[in-house]
Design a protein around this motif. Structure first.
Motif, PDB file in Angstrom:
ATOM      1  N   ALA A 113      -5.199  17.023 -14.244  1.00 16.78           N
ATOM      2  CA  ALA A 113      -4.870  18.030 -13.156  1.00 16.78           C
ATOM      3  C   ALA A 113      -5.327  17.351 -11.806  1.00 16.78           C
ATOM      4  N   GLN A 114      -6.562  16.761 -11.904  1.00 16.19           N
ATOM      5  CA  GLN A 114      -7.112  15.911 -10.807  1.00 16.19           C
ATOM      6  C   GLN A 114      -6.100  15.140  -9.979  1.00 16.19           C
ATOM      7  N   LEU A 115      -5.130  14.142 -11.060  1.00 16.30           N
ATOM      8  CA  LEU A 115      -4.077  13.197 -10.623  1.00 16.30           C
ATOM      9  C   LEU A 115      -3.131  14.115  -9.844  1.00 16.30           C
ATOM     10  N   ALA A 116      -2.916  15.425 -10.179  1.00 17.18           N
ATOM     11  CA  ALA A 116      -1.675  15.902  -9.635  1.00 17.18           C
ATOM     12  C   ALA A 116      -1.926  16.414  -8.261  1.00 17.18           C
ATOM     13  N   THR A 117      -3.322  16.203  -7.882  1.00 18.73           N
ATOM     14  CA  THR A 117      -3.826  16.811  -6.295  1.00 18.73           C
ATOM     15  C   THR A 117      -3.958  15.737  -5.385  1.00 18.73           C
TER      16      THR A 117
ATOM     17  N   ASN B  60      -0.720   6.820  -4.214  1.00 17.19           N
ATOM     18  CA  ASN B  60      -1.221   5.490  -3.793  1.00 17.19           C
ATOM     19  C   ASN B  60      -2.780   5.353  -3.472  1.00 17.19           C
ATOM     20  N   SER B  61      -3.369   6.452  -3.507  1.00 17.39           N
ATOM     21  CA  SER B  61      -4.796   6.707  -3.219  1.00 17.39           C
ATOM     22  C   SER B  61      -5.855   5.624  -4.259  1.00 17.39           C
ATOM     23  N   PRO B  62      -6.992   5.240  -3.789  1.00 19.27           N
ATOM     24  CA  PRO B  62      -7.871   4.298  -4.958  1.00 19.27           C
ATOM     25  C   PRO B  62      -8.210   5.261  -5.911  1.00 19.27           C
TER      26      PRO B  62
ATOM     27  N   ILE C 251      -7.931   7.081 -11.871  1.00 21.62           N
ATOM     28  CA  ILE C 251      -7.735   8.108 -12.687  1.00 21.62           C
ATOM     29  C   ILE C 251      -6.821   7.505 -13.714  1.00 21.62           C
ATOM     30  N   ARG C 252      -5.779   6.742 -13.195  1.00 23.59           N
ATOM     31  CA  ARG C 252      -4.863   6.333 -14.020  1.00 23.59           C
ATOM     32  C   ARG C 252      -5.360   5.386 -15.130  1.00 23.59           C
TER      33      ARG C 252
ATOM     34  N   VAL D  14      -5.420   5.633 -19.432  1.00 27.28           N
ATOM     35  CA  VAL D  14      -5.013   4.300 -20.242  1.00 27.28           C
ATOM     36  C   VAL D  14      -6.078   4.118 -21.104  1.00 27.28           C
ATOM     37  N   ARG D  15      -7.522   4.193 -20.719  1.00 28.14           N
ATOM     38  CA  ARG D  15      -8.681   3.912 -21.398  1.00 28.14           C
ATOM     39  C   ARG D  15      -8.542   4.824 -22.651  1.00 28.14           C
ATOM     40  N   ILE D  16      -8.274   6.296 -22.062  1.00 28.80           N
ATOM     41  CA  ILE D  16      -8.165   7.539 -23.214  1.00 28.80           C
ATOM     42  C   ILE D  16      -7.179   7.164 -24.286  1.00 28.80           C
ATOM     43  N   ASP D  17      -5.834   6.972 -23.643  1.00 34.30           N
ATOM     44  CA  ASP D  17      -4.663   6.863 -24.689  1.00 34.30           C
ATOM     45  C   ASP D  17      -5.226   5.756 -25.578  1.00 34.30           C
ATOM     46  N   ASN D  18      -5.852   4.563 -25.123  1.00 36.74           N
ATOM     47  CA  ASN D  18      -6.190   3.356 -26.071  1.00 36.74           C
ATOM     48  C   ASN D  18      -7.059   4.099 -27.179  1.00 36.74           C
TER      49      ASN D  18
END
Length: 754
Positions: free
Chosen positions: A580-584, A588-590, A595-596, A600-604
């Motif tokens: 939800a945060q990523l959508a807002t 290209n912001s830091p 968040i990305r 990825v860490r959560i997916d792992n």
């Protein structure tokens, strides 16, 4: 012999001594229409091909190169069985093409005299007349044809000269089989009268004994002669089924012959070579003085004790550099294609078991096998070139003295050397070893050589846990010495294992190393390409299918039970908040990048959780008490089990279990460092005690240096030995060595560190 009218394809056996150009002639006759397999019940290679000439269709069978039809090895027994029509899965032989070397006619005619006695339509092909001329030898082929009871054709197989004449002579011999007169006694080798009397006396007895086992007609006289001459027992065992009374009669007959001055098998040697000398009198003209050939001058250097060994070492270094470096780009392409194909399948299918099976199990398994294909092709390209030009025999000669110290011969050296690239081509290369015990010993120790598949494990553990200390001003490093020590460990263990095997279950004297050094010649591109193609296809078809099956089984063990709700529920709230945060945020912001990375860490972590609750993960916990003395926890044990299809899988499995993700690139410094950091930070469940330290890392390295974690290698051992007993034995003894070696390494390492 008559040919059944209902058969539309005629079977022709191609017979000849080694190094007579038989395989080149086979390729010239059949082209690409070739098939490679094994004879029923044995591991002798069966090479067949189709040929059309006029109204006849032929299936050519390229028999193993042999000097005699007096069976003393499985190759010679296969040839006799095939000519006698004893293979139910193979049609009976209708005709024989016997190829002989013009420069060694007397030795080659020994085999011709045996083949002619079988009574099959036979054509003799005189090859390598150009080589004979270079030695100053002249051959009157027309006069030879007049003296032999079968047609004779002059050919030059490597240039396809005389091939059509040979095909025409073969067709004529088959068409005229009914009118062909039996060879007169003057046209065949003459045995002493005492020997022929024994044959006449034994014929009724042997016919009756054979009828009780398999035969349904009287034994021909030539076969009775062969049984009497069968001092080694190969043929008697096959035809007489251990009939003790008949075997006793045969032994008594041989004793009587020995007392009469006709000892077996010496009587056959004298009779056949005497016949060959009579046939060749006036046919062959030798120079008065020996002519020094180009091959002699080359051998003066290449077989020299010092220079020959140095050239051989440089040549082998170049070959294996080519295997590693030359195969690298193609291997990367195959891996990329596999990854793209798997990604495309994942994008086209709904998430679930079927998607994972196809992408990870099937495509990943096939890609893992085919990735080794470039190494196989390049290695066998060099082997084919070295064999065809005549150098391989010199290499075996150079290495014979060293190999004899461990009970093997020089022919074992090349397969063991090839196993440093990959054990699979090394094991396949053992087919050049005639002695059964030597061949089997070489197969069983070849997997101990440090192959390229071990390097990912070595790279990970050495970089993560071995200090980067340097010595002698930076010329030597501790990490480099550790890697070298692992290579030495494999070599020393292989030498010890070979010694033990040759003195226990494969006990036998080191056979005398007798090998003909053929004349050097330019390799035939056609022959080389056909050999490389055959080996490549054989690798894919035989090893690929089995490793694919194992890969699917391991995938299933890592996937099921796939309880989505139980595994993902603890991660879902945090994952949804981040999405939800990523959508807002701006793309290209830091903050967006942070968040990305967190997603990825959560997916792992989710992937790791699935691994831990999988069947394989549970099995890892079950075996933890067994691996704990090695310093391992359940996660290391789980990784080792998952690496059964291929050793390098352990890196990806560790990455998943330690929540790093499956796509680990050890050439990427960042990803490698991250995985090393994860391993260094790992702790035993419920404690803060680190799992990894130097003794644990060395324990893992020693285990993978000695273990048999390669399904493709075990599959090839199964194929080459025609039995599951030897791959099971290999896996058992290597795993035992690996476990004991890892145990000793860890326990001694911990004792030193404390």
């Amino acid at each position: 012999m008559s040919i059944p009218t209902e058969r539309t394809t005629l079977t022709v056996a191609l017979v000849g001594n080694p190094n007579t150009g038989k395989s080149t002639l086979f390729g010239a006759l059949v082209g690409v229409h070739q098939h490679v397999g094994n004879y029923p019940g044995v591991t002798v290679e069966k090479k067949t091909g189709r040929m059309q000439h006029g109204q006849h269709r032929y299936e050519l069978v390229d028999l193993p190169g042999l000097y005699s039809l007096a069976p003393r090895s499985r190759d010679e027994m296969v040839a006799v069985d095939l000519l006698l029509g004893r293979y139910q899965d193979c049609p009976p032989v209708d005709a024989v093409v016997c190829i002989i070397d013009a420069a060694n006619l007397q030795r080659n005619l020994y085999l011709v005299s045996q083949v002619v006695e079988f009574g099959l339509p036979t054509v003799v092909a005189v090859n390598m007349l150009d080589v004979a001329e270079s030695h100053g030898i002249t051959v009157d082929v027309e006069q030879l044809a007049e003296r032999l009871p079968v047609p004779v054709v002059a050919i030059q197989a490597n240039r396809r000269v005389g091939i059509e004449l040979l095909q025409a002579a073969l067709a004529e011999a088959i068409d005229g089989r009914e009118q062909r007169a039996e060879p007169s006694s003057r046209e065949l080798a003459q045995f002493p009268e005492a020997f022929e009397d024994e044959v006449a006396r034994l014929q009724p007895l042997l016919t009756q004994a054979a009828a009780e086992t398999a035969a349904d007609k009287p034994l021909p006289r030539f076969l009775v002669r062969r049984l009497l001459l069968d001092a080694d027992g190969y043929l008697c065992e096959a035809l007489l089924s251990h009939n003790d009374d008949v075997l006793a009669e045969l032994r008594a007959a041989r004793t009587r012959l020995s007392e009469a001055g006709c000892a077996v098998p010496r009587v056959e040697t004298a009779a056949r070579y005497g016949w060959a000398r009579d046939v060749l009198r006036g046919v062959v003209t030798h120079p008065r003085r020996y002519v020094t050939t180009v091959s002699d001058r080359i051998d003066h250097v290449l077989t020299h004790k010092i220079w020959g060994t140095l050239i051989f070492a440089l040549l082998m270094t170049g070959v294996f550099q080519a295997v590693f470096k030359g195969a690298e780009p193609l291997m990367r392409v195959i891996e990329q294609v596999t990854e793209l194909t798997g990604g495309w399948v994942e994008s086209q299918m709904a998430e679930g078991a079927l998607q994972s099976l196809l992408a990870d199990g099937v495509i990943g398994g096939v890609g893992g096998v085919i990735a080794f294909l470039p190494q196989i092709l390049i290695l066998f390209l060099f082997i084919a070139i070295l064999e065809d030009c005549g150098y391989m025999a010199r290499a075996a000669f150079l290495m014979d003295k060293m190999m004899a110290r461990v009970g093997l011969s020089g022919k074992s050296f090349i397969p063991m050397l090839a196993s440093f690239a990959c054990a699979i081509p090394g094991i396949m290369a053992t087919r050049v070893i005639e002695n059964e015990r030597d061949r089997l010993t070489t197969i069983l120790v070849a997997p101990l050589m440090t192959c390229s598949a071990r390097l990912p494990v070595y790279a990970l553990m050495i970089a993560a846990f071995i200090p980067s200390q340097s010595y002698l001003g930076g010329l030597l490093s501790l990490q480099g010495l550790t890697l070298a020590a692992l290579y030495v460990l494999g070599i020393v263990t292989a030498v010890v294992a070979a010694l033990v095997l040759k003195r226990t279950i494969l006990r036998g004297t080191t056979p005398p190393f007798v090998m003909e050094l053929p004349s050097y010649k330019w390799p035939s591109p056609r022959t080389i390409l056909l050999r490389v193609w055959q080996r490549g296809w054989l690798f894919i078809r035989c090893a690929g299918t089995l490793i694919l099956a194992v890969s699917v089984l391991v995938w299933a063990a890592l996937y099921f039970p796939h309880n989505t709700e139980e595994v993902e529920a603890p991660f879902r709230p945090h994952q949804q908040r981040l999405e939800a945060q990523l959508a807002t945020l701006a793309p290209n912001s830091p903050k967006c990048e942070d968040i990305r990375r967190e997603l990825v860490r959560i997916d792992n972590e989710i992937t790791g959780a699935y691994q831990r609750q999988s069947l394989l993960g549970r099995l890892g916990r079950v075996i933890e008490p067994a691996v704990k003395p090695l310093g391992w926890d359940w996660r290391i044990g789980c990784s080792v089990i998952a690496s059964l299809p291929a050793r390098e899988v352990v890196v990806a499995t560790m990455a998943v279990i330690y929540n790093q993700g499956e796509d680990v690139d050890l050439e990427s410094q960042q990803e490698s460092t991250q995985l090393q950091a994860k391993l260094a930070a790992a702790t035993w469940d419920g404690t803060d005690r680190p799992v990894f330290n130097v003794p644990v890392a060395m324990s893992i390295l020693v285990f993978f240096a000695l273990c048999a974690q390669c399904a493709a290698t075990l599959a090839v051992i199964r194929r080459e030995t025609n039995s599951w007993r030897w791959p099971v034995f290999t896996f058992t003894y290597m795993t035992t060595l690996a476990y004991l070696g890892a145990l000793a390494t860890y326990q001694v390492g911990m004792w030193i560190s404390t």
